[in-house]
Design a protein around this motif. Structure first.
Motif, PDB file in Angstrom:
ATOM      1  N   ILE A  13      30.461   4.276  -8.842  1.00 44.54           N
ATOM      2  CA  ILE A  13      30.977   3.097  -9.563  1.00 44.54           C
ATOM      3  C   ILE A  13      32.033   3.519 -10.583  1.00 44.54           C
ATOM      4  O   ILE A  13      33.116   2.933 -10.648  1.00 44.54           O
ATOM      5  N   PHE A  14      31.748   4.541 -11.380  1.00 41.31           N
ATOM      6  CA  PHE A  14      32.693   4.960 -12.409  1.00 41.31           C
ATOM      7  C   PHE A  14      33.972   5.531 -11.805  1.00 41.31           C
ATOM      8  O   PHE A  14      35.050   5.380 -12.379  1.00 41.31           O
ATOM      9  N   ARG A  15      33.857   6.178 -10.642  1.00 41.89           N
ATOM     10  CA  ARG A  15      35.067   6.649  -9.954  1.00 41.89           C
ATOM     11  C   ARG A  15      35.965   5.475  -9.578  1.00 41.89           C
ATOM     12  O   ARG A  15      37.185   5.537  -9.734  1.00 41.89           O
ATOM     13  N   VAL A  16      35.372   4.405  -9.077  1.00 38.75           N
ATOM     14  CA  VAL A  16      36.148   3.227  -8.699  1.00 38.75           C
ATOM     15  C   VAL A  16      36.689   2.525  -9.936  1.00 38.75           C
ATOM     16  O   VAL A  16      37.850   2.091  -9.968  1.00 38.75           O
ATOM     17  N   VAL A  17      35.864   2.413 -10.969  1.00 36.97           N
ATOM     18  CA  VAL A  17      36.263   1.693 -12.181  1.00 36.97           C
ATOM     19  C   VAL A  17      37.444   2.389 -12.860  1.00 36.97           C
ATOM     20  O   VAL A  17      38.370   1.718 -13.339  1.00 36.97           O
ATOM     21  N   LEU A  18      37.431   3.694 -12.899  1.00 36.26           N
ATOM     22  CA  LEU A  18      38.514   4.406 -13.564  1.00 36.26           C
ATOM     23  C   LEU A  18      39.838   4.280 -12.814  1.00 36.26           C
ATOM     24  O   LEU A  18      40.899   4.555 -13.378  1.00 36.26           O
ATOM     25  N   ARG A  19      39.799   3.847 -11.573  1.00 36.86           N
ATOM     26  CA  ARG A  19      41.031   3.609 -10.809  1.00 36.86           C
ATOM     27  C   ARG A  19      41.548   2.178 -10.959  1.00 36.86           C
ATOM     28  O   ARG A  19      42.621   1.867 -10.469  1.00 36.86           O
ATOM     29  N   ILE A  20      40.797   1.307 -11.632  1.00 34.70           N
ATOM     30  CA  ILE A  20      41.242  -0.070 -11.855  1.00 34.70           C
ATOM     31  C   ILE A  20      42.396  -0.032 -12.863  1.00 34.70           C
ATOM     32  O   ILE A  20      42.247   0.527 -13.956  1.00 34.70           O
ATOM     33  N   PRO A  21      43.543  -0.620 -12.513  1.00 36.34           N
ATOM     34  CA  PRO A  21      44.702  -0.499 -13.402  1.00 36.34           C
ATOM     35  C   PRO A  21      44.593  -1.311 -14.701  1.00 36.34           C
ATOM     36  O   PRO A  21      45.079  -0.876 -15.735  1.00 36.34           O
ATOM     37  N   SER A  22      43.933  -2.451 -14.669  1.00 37.67           N
ATOM     38  CA  SER A  22      43.893  -3.289 -15.880  1.00 37.67           C
ATOM     39  C   SER A  22      42.710  -2.912 -16.762  1.00 37.67           C
ATOM     40  O   SER A  22      41.609  -2.661 -16.286  1.00 37.67           O
ATOM     41  N   GLU A  23      42.977  -2.912 -18.051  1.00 33.84           N
ATOM     42  CA  GLU A  23      41.909  -2.601 -18.998  1.00 33.84           C
ATOM     43  C   GLU A  23      40.857  -3.701 -19.025  1.00 33.84           C
ATOM     44  O   GLU A  23      39.671  -3.430 -19.194  1.00 33.84           O
ATOM     45  N   GLN A  24      41.287  -4.935 -18.827  1.00 31.54           N
ATOM     46  CA  GLN A  24      40.344  -6.056 -18.816  1.00 31.54           C
ATOM     47  C   GLN A  24      39.384  -5.936 -17.632  1.00 31.54           C
ATOM     48  O   GLN A  24      38.187  -6.201 -17.762  1.00 31.54           O
ATOM     49  N   GLY A  25      39.876  -5.509 -16.475  1.00 29.47           N
ATOM     50  CA  GLY A  25      39.019  -5.316 -15.303  1.00 29.47           C
ATOM     51  C   GLY A  25      38.002  -4.210 -15.525  1.00 29.47           C
ATOM     52  O   GLY A  25      36.831  -4.347 -15.167  1.00 29.47           O
ATOM     53  N   ARG A  26      38.446  -3.114 -16.138  1.00 26.60           N
ATOM     54  CA  ARG A  26      37.511  -2.011 -16.430  1.00 26.60           C
ATOM     55  C   ARG A  26      36.451  -2.467 -17.420  1.00 26.60           C
ATOM     56  O   ARG A  26      35.275  -2.160 -17.267  1.00 26.60           O
ATOM     57  N   HIS A  27      36.874  -3.215 -18.439  1.00 22.01           N
ATOM     58  CA  HIS A  27      35.920  -3.708 -19.450  1.00 22.01           C
ATOM     59  C   HIS A  27      34.878  -4.627 -18.814  1.00 22.01           C
ATOM     60  O   HIS A  27      33.692  -4.544 -19.137  1.00 22.01           O
ATOM     61  N   LYS A  28      35.318  -5.481 -17.905  1.00 20.18           N
ATOM     62  CA  LYS A  28      34.388  -6.417 -17.255  1.00 20.18           C
ATOM     63  C   LYS A  28      33.337  -5.654 -16.435  1.00 20.18           C
ATOM     64  O   LYS A  28      32.146  -5.965 -16.490  1.00 20.18           O
ATOM     65  N   VAL A  29      33.765  -4.642 -15.701  1.00 20.66           N
ATOM     66  CA  VAL A  29      32.819  -3.871 -14.887  1.00 20.66           C
ATOM     67  C   VAL A  29      31.872  -3.083 -15.777  1.00 20.66           C
ATOM     68  O   VAL A  29      30.665  -3.049 -15.537  1.00 20.66           O
ATOM     69  N   PHE A  30      32.410  -2.443 -16.810  1.00 21.47           N
ATOM     70  CA  PHE A  30      31.542  -1.685 -17.714  1.00 21.47           C
ATOM     71  C   PHE A  30      30.538  -2.592 -18.416  1.00 21.47           C
ATOM     72  O   PHE A  30      29.399  -2.205 -18.639  1.00 21.47           O
ATOM     73  N   SER A  31      30.945  -3.802 -18.762  1.00 22.40           N
ATOM     74  CA  SER A  31      30.024  -4.704 -19.464  1.00 22.40           C
ATOM     75  C   SER A  31      28.889  -5.171 -18.569  1.00 22.40           C
ATOM     76  O   SER A  31      27.841  -5.574 -19.063  1.00 22.40           O
ATOM     77  N   THR A  32      29.059  -5.124 -17.253  1.00 27.88           N
ATOM     78  CA  THR A  32      27.952  -5.481 -16.369  1.00 27.88           C
ATOM     79  C   THR A  32      27.086  -4.278 -16.024  1.00 27.88           C
ATOM     80  O   THR A  32      25.904  -4.439 -15.732  1.00 27.88           O
ATOM     81  N   CYS A  33      27.642  -3.067 -16.072  1.00 25.56           N
ATOM     82  CA  CYS A  33      26.879  -1.875 -15.687  1.00 25.56           C
ATOM     83  C   CYS A  33      26.130  -1.226 -16.846  1.00 25.56           C
ATOM     84  O   CYS A  33      25.013  -0.738 -16.663  1.00 25.56           O
ATOM     85  N   LEU A  34      26.731  -1.190 -18.005  1.00 26.52           N
ATOM     86  CA  LEU A  34      26.123  -0.463 -19.119  1.00 26.52           C
ATOM     87  C   LEU A  34      24.790  -1.036 -19.591  1.00 26.52           C
ATOM     88  O   LEU A  34      23.891  -0.263 -19.927  1.00 26.52           O
ATOM     89  N   PRO A  35      24.587  -2.372 -19.625  1.00 22.42           N
ATOM     90  CA  PRO A  35      23.247  -2.859 -20.007  1.00 22.42           C
ATOM     91  C   PRO A  35      22.153  -2.390 -19.044  1.00 22.42           C
ATOM     92  O   PRO A  35      21.050  -2.046 -19.482  1.00 22.42           O
ATOM     93  N   HIS A  36      22.462  -2.353 -17.747  1.00 20.72           N
ATOM     94  CA  HIS A  36      21.468  -1.861 -16.790  1.00 20.72           C
ATOM     95  C   HIS A  36      21.168  -0.393 -17.041  1.00 20.72           C
ATOM     96  O   HIS A  36      20.006   0.023 -17.030  1.00 20.72           O
ATOM     97  N   LEU A  37      22.183   0.401 -17.289  1.00 19.06           N
ATOM     98  CA  LEU A  37      21.958   1.811 -17.595  1.00 19.06           C
ATOM     99  C   LEU A  37      21.143   1.982 -18.873  1.00 19.06           C
ATOM    100  O   LEU A  37      20.290   2.871 -18.959  1.00 19.06           O
ATOM    101  N   ALA A  38      21.375   1.128 -19.854  1.00 17.64           N
ATOM    102  CA  ALA A  38      20.620   1.216 -21.108  1.00 17.64           C
ATOM    103  C   ALA A  38      19.139   0.931 -20.877  1.00 17.64           C
ATOM    104  O   ALA A  38      18.271   1.644 -21.392  1.00 17.64           O
TER     105      ALA A  38
END
Length: 194
Positions: free
Chosen positions: A103-128
């Motif tokens: 997931i993080f490999r794909v996310v880091l290739r997303i060009p927009s910062e807003q897109g990366r933020h959206k993906v991280f905001s859905t993944c990080l609570p689950h990881l927590a």
């Protein structure tokens, strides 16, 4: 949950194919089967223990507490519980780490910062939540006997058995914008009154 995130982020066009109702039913059945077999191991082991006659359990029926009441040497039983539990936890942990690395490999290739933020905001609570569950469960079962006390054991049991299931729906419902706004209004209203 991590497989759902992995498929939705890394293979979004194949989401319906990879996570159809049949795949979800198979994953749920596998999880229930593992949990049933693991609890069956604990139950069979517990009923085969010779216990002292005058002892009573005054808290959750956690395996370490029951093993303390046993009048036999239970080192092999503890080792067996740890080995089976470690295999299950290690398998889940490897699966989660593999999924999130992809997931993080794909996310880091997303060009927009807003897109990366959206993906991280859905993944990080689950990881927590997963990290909280694993850390409290591992600490509970691998802590030194010298720091063990009934109140600490009860608190740790509560933390890893009750808190993560309660947090999951809360975290996933907080992605809803209306709910976020309502919680924010409630929190600011409470702080303004005091």
């Amino acid at each position: 949950m991590c497989y759902d995130r992995y498929v939705s982020i890394c293979k979004p066009l194949h989401y319906r194919t990879l996570l159809g109702s049949r795949a979800c039913a198979h994953m749920a059945a596998a999880a229930w089967a593992c949990a049933f077999l693991y609890s069956l191991l604990h139950t069979a082991n517990t009923f085969s223990l010779p216990l002292w006659q005058d002892n009573a359990l005054c808290q959750f029926c956690e395996i370490p507490q029951i093993l303390k009441l046993s009048c036999s040497k239970s080192y092999l039983r503890k080792l067996g519980h740890l080995a089976v539990g470690a295999c299950l936890v290690f398998g889940c942990f490897v699966f989660i780490v593999f999924s999130y690395v992809q997931i993080f490999r794909v996310v880091l290739r997303i060009p927009s910062e807003q897109g990366r933020h959206k993906v991280f905001s859905t993944c990080l609570p689950h990881l927590a939540v997963v990290s909280f569950f694993l850390s409290t469960a591992v600490f509970s079962h691998l802590k030194l006997p010298s720091i063990s006390s009934p109140s600490l054991d009860l608190s740790l049991s509560f933390l890893y058995s009750v808190v993560p299931p309660v947090l999951n729906p809360l975290i996933y419902s907080l992605r809803n914008q209306e709910l976020k706004a309502a919680v924010w209004r409630l929190m600011t209203g409470c702080f303004q009154k005091h």
